[in-house]
Write a protein that holds these residues in place. Structure first.
Motif, short mmCIF file in Angstrom:
data_model
loop_
_atom_site.label_atom_id
_atom_site.label_comp_id
_atom_site.label_asym_id
_atom_site.label_seq_id
_atom_site.Cartn_x
_atom_site.Cartn_y
_atom_site.Cartn_z
N LEU A 77 0.82 -1.20 0.00
CA LEU A 77 0.00 0.00 0.00
C LEU A 77 0.85 1.26 0.00
CD1 LEU A 77 -2.68 -1.21 2.56
CD2 LEU A 77 -2.96 -1.03 0.09
N PHE A 78 0.61 2.15 0.95
CA PHE A 78 1.20 3.47 0.94
C PHE A 78 2.59 3.48 1.58
CE2 PHE A 78 -3.33 3.66 2.31
CZ PHE A 78 -3.88 3.90 1.06
N LYS A 79 3.59 3.81 0.81
CA LYS A 79 4.93 4.11 1.34
C LYS A 79 5.39 3.11 2.41
CE LYS A 79 5.23 7.87 -1.12
NZ LYS A 79 3.98 7.74 -1.88
N GLY A 80 5.34 1.85 2.07
CA GLY A 80 5.82 0.82 2.98
C GLY A 80 4.74 0.13 3.78
N ALA A 81 3.54 0.69 3.85
CA ALA A 81 2.43 0.01 4.52
C ALA A 81 2.00 -1.19 3.69
CB ALA A 81 1.26 0.97 4.71
N LYS A 82 1.66 -2.28 4.37
CA LYS A 82 1.30 -3.50 3.66
C LYS A 82 0.15 -4.20 4.36
CE LYS A 82 3.24 -7.81 1.83
NZ LYS A 82 4.46 -8.60 1.63
N LEU A 83 -0.81 -4.65 3.57
CA LEU A 83 -1.87 -5.50 4.08
C LEU A 83 -1.36 -6.93 4.02
CD1 LEU A 83 -4.83 -5.46 5.08
CD2 LEU A 83 -5.52 -5.90 2.72
N GLY A 203 0.37 2.16 -6.30
CA GLY A 203 1.16 3.37 -6.36
C GLY A 203 0.25 4.56 -6.57
N ASP A 204 0.57 5.69 -5.95
CA ASP A 204 -0.30 6.83 -6.13
C ASP A 204 0.45 8.14 -5.96
OD1 ASP A 204 -0.21 6.15 -3.23
OD2 ASP A 204 -1.51 7.91 -3.06
N THR A 205 -0.08 9.18 -6.58
CA THR A 205 0.38 10.55 -6.45
C THR A 205 -0.86 11.41 -6.19
OG1 THR A 205 0.08 11.26 -8.73
CG2 THR A 205 2.08 10.00 -8.24
N PRO A 206 -0.70 12.69 -5.93
CA PRO A 206 -1.90 13.53 -5.79
C PRO A 206 -2.77 13.55 -7.05
CG PRO A 206 0.00 14.66 -4.86
CD PRO A 206 0.53 13.45 -5.58
N HIS A 357 -6.00 14.18 -2.04
CA HIS A 357 -5.28 15.15 -2.85
C HIS A 357 -4.33 16.04 -2.05
CE1 HIS A 357 -4.85 18.81 -5.48
NE2 HIS A 357 -4.55 17.85 -6.32
N PRO A 358 -4.74 16.61 -0.92
CA PRO A 358 -3.82 17.50 -0.18
C PRO A 358 -2.57 16.76 0.27
CG PRO A 358 -6.09 17.75 0.59
CD PRO A 358 -6.07 16.55 -0.30
N ARG A 359 -1.42 17.38 0.09
CA ARG A 359 -0.15 16.71 0.41
C ARG A 359 -0.02 16.40 1.90
NH1 ARG A 359 3.19 16.28 -3.78
NH2 ARG A 359 2.81 17.59 -5.61
N LEU A 360 -0.48 17.30 2.76
CA LEU A 360 -0.40 17.04 4.19
C LEU A 360 -1.24 15.83 4.57
CD1 LEU A 360 0.60 17.76 7.00
CD2 LEU A 360 -1.32 19.39 7.20
N ALA A 361 -2.44 15.75 4.01
CA ALA A 361 -3.31 14.61 4.30
C ALA A 361 -2.68 13.32 3.82
CB ALA A 361 -4.67 14.82 3.64
N ARG A 362 -2.03 13.35 2.68
CA ARG A 362 -1.37 12.15 2.16
C ARG A 362 -0.19 11.77 3.04
NH1 ARG A 362 -1.99 10.65 -2.91
NH2 ARG A 362 0.25 10.37 -3.23
#
Length: 492
Positions: A77-83, A203-206, A357-362
């Protein structure tokens, strides 16, 4: 001339064929009416989760499907997070990756082998129910000739005909909800630089997200994957054609590297809704799968939830057709509607997290997800909820807290519970220390077994969930397993 059957299943996808096969296995007459002449070769689902694999194993299909599929131990998932699925309380500590088409084919063969009567290329045009049954009218797809009309008379109808269900419309059931994500693109892509561990990778970006699922079809110039992409800046109608450059650009940007796309096969653009009917039953008509609930594709829940709907409903229809009280059929909605609601919410939360979308939230999402999923108890609860192994049904009033829980992992001297359940019916699991003579099998209690571990006796429903727990020698009042069996089947 009417064709008289116990049940007509409208829709020949995985949920519908599960219902048809299970009912036919119980000796019930079943007709399947499916408007498409062949199985869809470009279906969307690709991941079969642990609980669904257990149910397929109970029908003798899991090993054959696994032999021609790949598996993955988790989802990156996100930046090293894994299910992480490797700690599941299941024999299947992974997700099976294969095109839904292969699952569809296996379930259709199962339904045919059990004796279901399957009619492809036939579209439902009318449905009228009364106190005694349901009359259905159908015609060959795209054929308006009245002489081509076919009719069935059934005691019950199961609508398994998808998100645009004709059954749901004909009985006047609302489908409340809304569209939540548009212009999502599915594609089969050949890559030379796919995920390093061969697993499911997000993988994801804003601006966009991309997702890979390995199909295991390796060739000299790369390996095939099912991809899913979405681009915030390219929101177009479903009817707009999908270009290869759109797929390649979205994948590369989402993954932050060139993934080496050398070929693009089948592709499709779609949107996703979050919707659920308020009641899964309308008189003698029941809804399963996408006809009852639709949601984000995040988490690969759709096909799995539909098959589990079908398993829950089929044995209850079989019990009522054999003489049990009709009120048992109301437990289908009571048990499966909350599960469907959870799936809609859970997949929706995951979709919203991916498309932040907001970078802080991501940034906060990435940090929080990695931390939470590193806690073993939370990790296993989240993984088990997606895999279906931690889901349970409410325990009836006055029953043991074990009632409604999954019994699949109870160790037995006789082997796996799923192997024993290849014969339909309830299973009585006796305590390890109980050496008394086994109860004589009957039409509803076909299989008996003995625990290898400490724990109470269990009466297990045909769908693998506990109906009763206690002492197997107790026969008084509502405390014994015979009383519990009678409540579900009418057996005395």
């Amino acid at each position: 001339m009417d064709r008289n059957v116990d049940v007509v299943v409208v829709g020949g996808g995985p949920a519908g064929m599960t219902v048809a096969g299970d009912l036919a296995r119980l000796g019930r007459s079943v007709a399947v009416v499916e408007k498409w002449p062949t199985i869809n070769p470009s279906s969307r689902a690709f991941a079969t989760m642990a609980r669904t694999l257990e149910l397929l194993d109970a029908r003798g299909m899991a090993d054959q499907l696994l032999a021609t599929s790949t598996t993955t131990p988790g989802i990156n998932l996100f930046k090293g997070a894994k299910l992480d699925l490797t700690h599941l309380r299941s024999r299947y500590r992974f997700a099976m990756i294969t095109a839904q088409t292969n699952v569809d084919q296996a379930l259709e063969l199962y339904a045919k082998d059990q004796g279901a009567d399957i009619h492809r290329g036939i579209a439902l045009v009318d449905l009228v129910q009364d106190d005694a049954g349901v009359t259905l009218t159908a015609r060959p797809k795209d054929d308006d000739n009245p002489s081509s009309t076919m009719t069935w008379r059934a005691k019950y109808v199961v609508g398994a005909d998808g998100a645009h269900s004709t059954v749901r419309d004909l009985v006047g059931m609302d489908f409340p909800g809304k569209s939540v994500l548009s212009s999502v693109v599915l594609a089969d892509v050949k890559l030379t630089a796919g995920p390093h561990d061969g697993g499911l990778t997000l993988g994801d970006t804003p601006r966009e997200f991309g997702f890979f699922a390995p199909y295991g079809k390796e060739e000299s110039d790369g390996a095939w994957y099912r991809s899913m992409t979405w681009d915030r800046q390219r929101q177009v109608p479903d009817s707009d054609p999908v270009g290869e450059a759109e797929i390649v650009d979205s994948l590369n940007r989402a993954m932050g590297r060139d993934v080496g796309v050398v070929d693009v096969g089948w592709h499709s653009r779609f949107h996703c809704d979050e919707r659920q009917v308020r009641d899964y039953r309308s008189g003698r008509v029941f809804l399963v799968g996408d006809a009852a609930h639709v949601h984000s594709p995040m988490g690969a829940q759709g096909m799995n939830t539909g098959i589990q709907d079908g398993v829950n409903l089929a044995w209850k229809l079989g019990a009522v057709l054999a003489g049990a009280d009709d009120s048992i059929l109301d437990t289908y909605h009571r048990e499966r509607h909350p599960i469907g609601k959870q799936v809609v919410r859970r997949s929706g939360l995951m979709m919203r997290a991916v498309t932040l979308h907001p970078r802080l939230a991501r940034f906060m999402r990435d940090r929080l997800a990695a931390h939470i999923l590193s806690i073993p108890k939370v990790r296993d609860l989240v993984a088990g909820s997606f895999a279906g192994t931690e889901l349970r049904y409410p325990s009836p009033d006055g029953q043991s807290d074990l009632a409604g829980t999954r019994a699949t992992e109870v160790p037995l001297h006789e082997g796996r519970l799923t192997e024993l359940q290849r014969l339909p019916g309830f299973v009585l699991i006796r305590e390890r220390a109980n050496t008394s003579t086994m109860q004589k099998p009957g039409p509803d209690l076909l299989v008996q077994a003995q625990r290898k571990d400490d724990g109470p006796a269990l009466l297990v429903r045909p769908d693998g969930y506990v109906a009763w727990a206690g002492s197997s020698t107790s026969r008084s009042g509502d405390e014994g397993w015979p009383a519990a069996l009678s409540r579900w089947t009418g057996a005395r």
